[in-house]
Structure formats: structure tokens, C-alpha cells
Design a protein around this motif. Structure first.
Motif, PDB file in Angstrom:
ATOM      1  N   TYR A  18       1.955  11.388 -17.597  1.00 21.64           N
ATOM      2  CA  TYR A  18       3.275  10.905 -17.211  1.00 21.64           C
ATOM      3  C   TYR A  18       3.951  10.298 -18.439  1.00 21.64           C
ATOM      4  O   TYR A  18       3.341   9.553 -19.204  1.00 21.64           O
ATOM      5  CB  TYR A  18       3.180   9.860 -16.108  1.00 21.64           C
ATOM      6  CG  TYR A  18       2.878  10.439 -14.743  1.00 21.64           C
ATOM      7  CD1 TYR A  18       3.617  11.515 -14.253  1.00 21.64           C
ATOM      8  CD2 TYR A  18       1.868   9.915 -13.942  1.00 21.64           C
ATOM      9  CE1 TYR A  18       3.345  12.044 -13.001  1.00 21.64           C
ATOM     10  CE2 TYR A  18       1.596  10.442 -12.685  1.00 21.64           C
ATOM     11  CZ  TYR A  18       2.340  11.514 -12.228  1.00 21.64           C
ATOM     12  OH  TYR A  18       2.077  12.043 -10.994  1.00 21.64           O
ATOM     13  N   ASN A  52       7.908   5.119 -14.397  1.00 20.95           N
ATOM     14  CA  ASN A  52       7.505   6.519 -14.502  1.00 20.95           C
ATOM     15  C   ASN A  52       6.017   6.706 -14.778  1.00 20.95           C
ATOM     16  O   ASN A  52       5.391   7.619 -14.254  1.00 20.95           O
ATOM     17  CB  ASN A  52       8.319   7.225 -15.591  1.00 20.95           C
ATOM     18  CG  ASN A  52       8.139   8.719 -15.546  1.00 20.95           C
ATOM     19  OD1 ASN A  52       8.649   9.399 -14.662  1.00 20.95           O
ATOM     20  ND2 ASN A  52       7.379   9.262 -16.487  1.00 20.95           N
ATOM     21  N   GLU A  53       5.424   5.863 -15.612  1.00 18.15           N
ATOM     22  CA  GLU A  53       4.001   5.989 -15.951  1.00 18.15           C
ATOM     23  C   GLU A  53       3.082   5.551 -14.823  1.00 18.15           C
ATOM     24  O   GLU A  53       1.902   5.889 -14.820  1.00 18.15           O
ATOM     25  CB  GLU A  53       3.676   5.149 -17.188  1.00 18.15           C
ATOM     26  CG  GLU A  53       4.013   5.784 -18.511  1.00 18.15           C
ATOM     27  CD  GLU A  53       3.490   4.950 -19.657  1.00 18.15           C
ATOM     28  OE1 GLU A  53       2.689   5.480 -20.446  1.00 18.15           O
ATOM     29  OE2 GLU A  53       3.872   3.776 -19.759  1.00 18.15           O
ATOM     30  N   TRP A  96       2.745   1.085  -7.030  1.00 26.93           N
ATOM     31  CA  TRP A  96       4.143   0.758  -6.721  1.00 26.93           C
ATOM     32  C   TRP A  96       4.196  -0.421  -5.759  1.00 26.93           C
ATOM     33  O   TRP A  96       3.306  -0.620  -4.916  1.00 26.93           O
ATOM     34  CB  TRP A  96       4.853   1.949  -6.088  1.00 26.93           C
ATOM     35  CG  TRP A  96       4.933   3.166  -6.949  1.00 26.93           C
ATOM     36  CD1 TRP A  96       4.693   3.253  -8.292  1.00 26.93           C
ATOM     37  CD2 TRP A  96       5.261   4.495  -6.520  1.00 26.93           C
ATOM     38  NE1 TRP A  96       4.866   4.541  -8.730  1.00 26.93           N
ATOM     39  CE2 TRP A  96       5.208   5.328  -7.670  1.00 26.93           C
ATOM     40  CE3 TRP A  96       5.593   5.058  -5.301  1.00 26.93           C
ATOM     41  CZ2 TRP A  96       5.483   6.688  -7.603  1.00 26.93           C
ATOM     42  CZ3 TRP A  96       5.870   6.421  -5.233  1.00 26.93           C
ATOM     43  CH2 TRP A  96       5.808   7.208  -6.373  1.00 26.93           C
ATOM     44  N   ASN A 105       9.143   5.780  -4.413  1.00 31.09           N
ATOM     45  CA  ASN A 105       9.857   5.472  -5.642  1.00 31.09           C
ATOM     46  C   ASN A 105      11.359   5.336  -5.362  1.00 31.09           C
ATOM     47  O   ASN A 105      11.859   5.882  -4.372  1.00 31.09           O
ATOM     48  CB  ASN A 105       9.619   6.580  -6.673  1.00 31.09           C
ATOM     49  CG  ASN A 105       8.991   6.042  -7.952  1.00 31.09           C
ATOM     50  OD1 ASN A 105       8.722   4.851  -8.073  1.00 31.09           O
ATOM     51  ND2 ASN A 105       8.767   6.917  -8.904  1.00 31.09           N
ATOM     52  N   TYR A 129      14.844   7.762  -9.251  1.00 33.23           N
ATOM     53  CA  TYR A 129      13.701   8.540  -9.725  1.00 33.23           C
ATOM     54  C   TYR A 129      13.622   9.879  -9.003  1.00 33.23           C
ATOM     55  O   TYR A 129      13.291  10.912  -9.600  1.00 33.23           O
ATOM     56  CB  TYR A 129      12.405   7.758  -9.535  1.00 33.23           C
ATOM     57  CG  TYR A 129      12.051   6.896 -10.723  1.00 33.23           C
ATOM     58  CD1 TYR A 129      11.311   7.402 -11.782  1.00 33.23           C
ATOM     59  CD2 TYR A 129      12.462   5.570 -10.793  1.00 33.23           C
ATOM     60  CE1 TYR A 129      10.984   6.620 -12.873  1.00 33.23           C
ATOM     61  CE2 TYR A 129      12.147   4.774 -11.882  1.00 33.23           C
ATOM     62  CZ  TYR A 129      11.406   5.307 -12.922  1.00 33.23           C
ATOM     63  OH  TYR A 129      11.095   4.528 -14.019  1.00 33.23           O
ATOM     64  N   THR A 144      10.882  12.311  -8.556  1.00 34.48           N
ATOM     65  CA  THR A 144       9.924  11.233  -8.286  1.00 34.48           C
ATOM     66  C   THR A 144       9.311  10.700  -9.573  1.00 34.48           C
ATOM     67  O   THR A 144       9.380   9.519  -9.859  1.00 34.48           O
ATOM     68  CB  THR A 144       8.814  11.660  -7.302  1.00 34.48           C
ATOM     69  OG1 THR A 144       9.417  12.075  -6.072  1.00 34.48           O
ATOM     70  CG2 THR A 144       7.895  10.478  -7.000  1.00 34.48           C
ATOM     71  N   GLN A 145       8.684  11.571 -10.403  1.00 30.84           N
ATOM     72  CA  GLN A 145       8.130  11.145 -11.693  1.00 30.84           C
ATOM     73  C   GLN A 145       8.170  12.323 -12.655  1.00 30.84           C
ATOM     74  O   GLN A 145       8.036  13.478 -12.244  1.00 30.84           O
ATOM     75  CB  GLN A 145       6.679  10.676 -11.558  1.00 30.84           C
ATOM     76  CG  GLN A 145       6.514   9.317 -10.910  1.00 30.84           C
ATOM     77  CD  GLN A 145       5.053   8.940 -10.746  1.00 30.84           C
ATOM     78  OE1 GLN A 145       4.391   9.361  -9.814  1.00 30.84           O
ATOM     79  NE2 GLN A 145       4.561   8.124 -11.669  1.00 30.84           N
TER      80      GLN A 145
END
Length: 447
Positions: free
Chosen positions: A176, A183-184, A190, A195, A199, A205-206
Motif C-alpha cells: 500500500y 492509505n497504508e 481503522w 474508509n 478514499y 478504498t486504498q
């Protein structure tokens, strides 16, 4: 053995040696005693130096999977070749007032896989993590995603350098990206079930990819980190590619520090550049029919993030304020209705988004939180296809409330309520019940 034990032992030893000095009568005996004292001093100085070297090695170890601190060098020979293994188990119950199969974010090229998920009881994605030092020069991590549909995917798999020195580290493989703040971080870390909308709209989402990353941690009292990445750029907002060269570039910088004994903060700026080709998405045309379009061109995303944490008098109570701002500009060519009219013309857009959340730990194991999400459809121009597609003027939003309880550091139970107004024609009232369980060797999370 601690420094205190070593020093106590040294003092005791010296006392036993020095006591006979009072009875020594010859130069030979005195010299022998001096030699014994010198040997004892050298012995304990060497042992103290060895402990200091081990401490420095542990402090310089790189972060492992999901930003966790890497395990220090193993002492046990029997475990020298065994990786650290952890497993994250999670599941949920979802009650949604709107059909999740029709989910979309109005005015945005929403990628597949976003949204609140299926209604009812669900086994969420499980995560299997394996990590270990390969040798004095490299550290390795593999993270497998075990999905509810019985499929397995490689979420992250990378190597990381250990011995470059001067604050430098290099990562290569699948990972990531270090852009932004969230993001990572993997889903089980979370604060909320899902998210933020930004995002989902801007990164699917990521954002993760196959590539390489270099980071430099400046030798300053305050935290100051710079990073750059090169990658394939296949994940949204990129597209699948089978070409030579680099598909994505990113740069990021983070800084932070402590204010007194109770406050700490971190801020950052990031930039992501991709060149998607025939990126596919579904939309609804002016006649109300669903069509499939593709976009080819340039996509540039800027992010700003900030986190402030307050923990007065320890960890009994704490408060975290967190937010990020996104702006994405895209330009190129869009093909409308690829299976039918297939009209291709210019496309440009400039869109923004943000979220702000606060989470308050009011008792050692209890937390309550509130998050607001906002998106701005900004300016979108389809050129000739303005006759087929509506230019958005709706700004999606969502408000979320959570309450969670952690029986221990390895388990969490969560209740979340949200009103999701991502769709212009329907507001979705959402209820989530979630559990997250951590098994095995799982390190601490990033700030």
C-alpha cells in the motif's frame, strides 16, 4: 540481564577483591589484585557494550507489515528461521435501508468493490501475516487476504532493507502506498468500519501496487520523513496495463512531534500521478439507461493530512482528531457506451473531497467517535458526450457515529450508525455490528 544487575554484580565483585587489600603485604600480591580488578572491569564493560549494541539494533529495525514495529533480532536459535505469524478475524452484521447492489457515488467514476457491502450477517475479509528478518540486510513480509467467497489474494508482499543507514530504507514488491494518512493502514486498524468516502471515490478504498519505494528519515529532533514511489499503476484510479515503463509516480512528506507530555501531532502532503488507459466504469445516461464508459488520459491527485492526539495523564482517556483533504484533476478522452454508440471525445474534471473525524476514549476500553465525509463534484466536461451524460451538480456526503468496546488489546466489538447520502436519489441509513480479533504475533500500529 539489566544494567542494574550487571552494575550490582560488578560492585559486589570489586568489593570481594578489594577487601583483601588491607591484608596484602607484598608487591606481588598487590599486583595480582590489581590484575584481577582490571579483568573484572574489562568483562563488565564488554557486556554493557554488547547490550547497548543490541538496543541500537532493535531501535533501528524497520516497520513490519501494516506499519508494525519489526521484531528485534531473535535470541533463540530454535526460532531463528520461523517467521512471526498473525491472523486477523473479523465479521459483521449490516442493516441497510437501500439496496447495496445499486450503490454508486453520484458524479464520480465509482470503481467496483466500493460501498457498504452486503446486507445481513457477513464474514469479513481475514488477514494472514507472515514476517521475518531474512538476513542482516533484508526484512520480508507477506499479507494474504482471505475473502468471504473462499478466494485468496496477495494483499502485500515485499522486502525491505535493514542496513542502508543514514535514515534511508527501500521497499520493493507489492504494498500500500505511503500517500495520505489512512492509505497504508489495513482495515482492522481503522477507527470506523469503512474508509472515508474520499478514499472510495478517489482511490477505490486504498491504493496499492507492485513497485518500489524509498524513504528518508531526517536526523532531526522533530519527525521529518520524505518518500517517493514508482509502480505499475494498475489499481484505481489507474488501469490494467501490459506495457514497459512506469505506470504511477508518487511523492510524500510527513512531519510531526510532541507538544508537552500530553499532545502529539503529524501532518503531511502527498501527490499521485497515473496515466490510465481504457479505465472502465458504469454510469447512467440522460435517458436513464445504464452504460459502460472508458477513460484514457492523465490522473493527478493531491492529498493533505493532519492528525492530533491528546492523552492527558497517560492512557485512561484520550482524544484523536484526524482529517484529510483530496483534490483530483483528470484530462483525456472518454468513450461513451462502449457496447453501443461508442462515441469518443474529450473529457476533463476537477473534483475534491475531505473528511474529519474525532474519536474519544472516555474509559480505558470504551470509545465513541463521529465522522463527517464530503465530496464536491466540481467541474466535469464531457465535450460532445454532454449530450449523453449529465454534468454533475450534486455533492455527496455521509455522517457516521460509532461506539466500540475492546475487552483486550487483541479484540474489539463495534457498533456504527451512518446516514449515507452518496446517491442523489436515495439516502441510505446504515447500521453495523462488527467484531475484530487478532491472533498471534502482531506488533504495534503506526502513529
Amino acid at each position: 540481564m539489566s544494567y542494574r544487575i550487571l552494575l550490582a554484580s560488578a560492585i559486589t565483585g570489586l568489593t570481594l577483591v578489594v577487601t583483601p587489600l588491607a591484608h596484602a603485604t607484598s608487591d606481588t600480591e598487590l599486583q595480582a589484585l590489581r590484575d584481577e580488578i582490571q579483568q573484572i572491569k574489562e568483562l563488565y564493560e564488554n557486556r554493557l557494550q554488547a547490550l547497548e549494541d543490541r538496543l541500537k539494533q532493535a531501535e533501528s529495525a524497520p516497520p513490519a507489515a501494516d506499519g508494525h514495529a519489526a521484531a528485534p533480532a531473535r535470541v533463540s536459535r530454535g526460532n531463528a528461521f520461523n517467521p512471526d505469524i498473525s491472523l486477523i478475524l473479523s465479521g459483521s452484521y449490516r442493516e441497510l435501508s437501500e439496496n447495496p447492489e445499486q450503490y454508486r457515488i453520484t458524479g464520480f467514476q465509482t470503481p467496483s468493490g466500493t460501498g457498504p457491502g452486503e446486507r445481513g450477517l457477513n464474514l469479513s475479509e481475514s488477514e494472514l501475516v507472515l514476517s521475518a528478518s531474512i538476513d542482516p540486510y533484508f526484512y520480508g513480509t507477506a499479507i494474504l487476504a482471505l475473502t468471504p467467497d473462499d478466494s485468496i489474494s496477495m494483499e502485500e508482499a515485499y522486502i525491505q532493507t535493514l542496513a542502508l543507514g543514514r535514515g534511508l530504507s527501500v521497499k520493493a514488491g507489492r504494498f500500500y502506498s505511503g500517500i495520505g494518512y489512512l492509505n497504508e493502514r489495513h482495515a482492522h486498524t481503522w477507527d470506523f468500519v469503512d474508509n472515508p468516502l474520499a478514499y472510495q471515490a478517489f482511490l477505490g478504498t486504498q491504493f496499492g501496487q507492485d513497485g518500489a519505494q524509498i524513504k528518508w528519515l531526517a536526523p532531526t529532533d522533530a519527525f521529518l520523513e520524505f518518500g517517493a514511489e514508482l509502480g505499475r499503476g494498475e489499481a484505481f484510479p489507474g488501469s490494467t496495463r501490459n506495457e514497459n515503463g512506469i505506470g504511477a509516480y508518487s511523492l510524500f512528506a510527513h512531519t510531526g512531534g510532541d507538544i508537552g507530555a500530553s499532545h502529539s501531532w503529524r501532518g503531511g502532503l502527498s501527490w499521485l500521478n497515473l496515466s490510465p488507459k481504457n479505465r472502465e466504469y458504469t454510469d447512467t445516461n440522460l435517458a436513464g439507461a445504464e452504460v459502460t464508459n472508458t477513460f484514457s488520459g492523465d490522473s493527478r491527485l493531491w492529498l493533505a493530512d493532519f492528525v492530533w492526539k491528546y492523552a492527558p495523564g497517560g492512557t485512561r482517556t484520550a482524544f484523536t482528531l484526524q482529517g484529510e483533504y483530496f483534490q483530483r484533476d483528470e484530462g483525456g478522452r472518454l468513450t461513451y457506451d462502449t457496447a453501443g454508440a461508442a462515441i469518443t471525445d474529450g473529457y476533463s474534471s476537477s473534483q475534491r473531497g475531505a473528511y474529519l473525524q474525532g474519536v474519544y476514549q472516555f474509559l480505558p476500553r470504551w470509545r465513541v467517535g463521529l465522522r463527517g465525509d464530503w465530496l464536491s463534484s466540481g467541474s466535469v466536461d464531457y465535450a460532445a458526450n454532454n449530450a449523453n451524460l449529465a454534468r454533475p451538480d450534486y455533492n455527496p456526503s455521509r455522517y457516521t457515529l460509532l461506539l466500540d468496546y475492546s475487552p483486550s488489546e487483541f479484540s474489539r466489538l463495534r457498533l456504527q450508525l451512518a446516514r449515507d447520502e452518496s446517491r442523489e436519489d436515495a439516502a441510505d441509513n446504515q447500521l453495523y455490528l462488527q467484531y475484530i480479533m487478532s491472533l498471534g504475533a502482531h506488533g504495534g500500529h503506526k502513529f
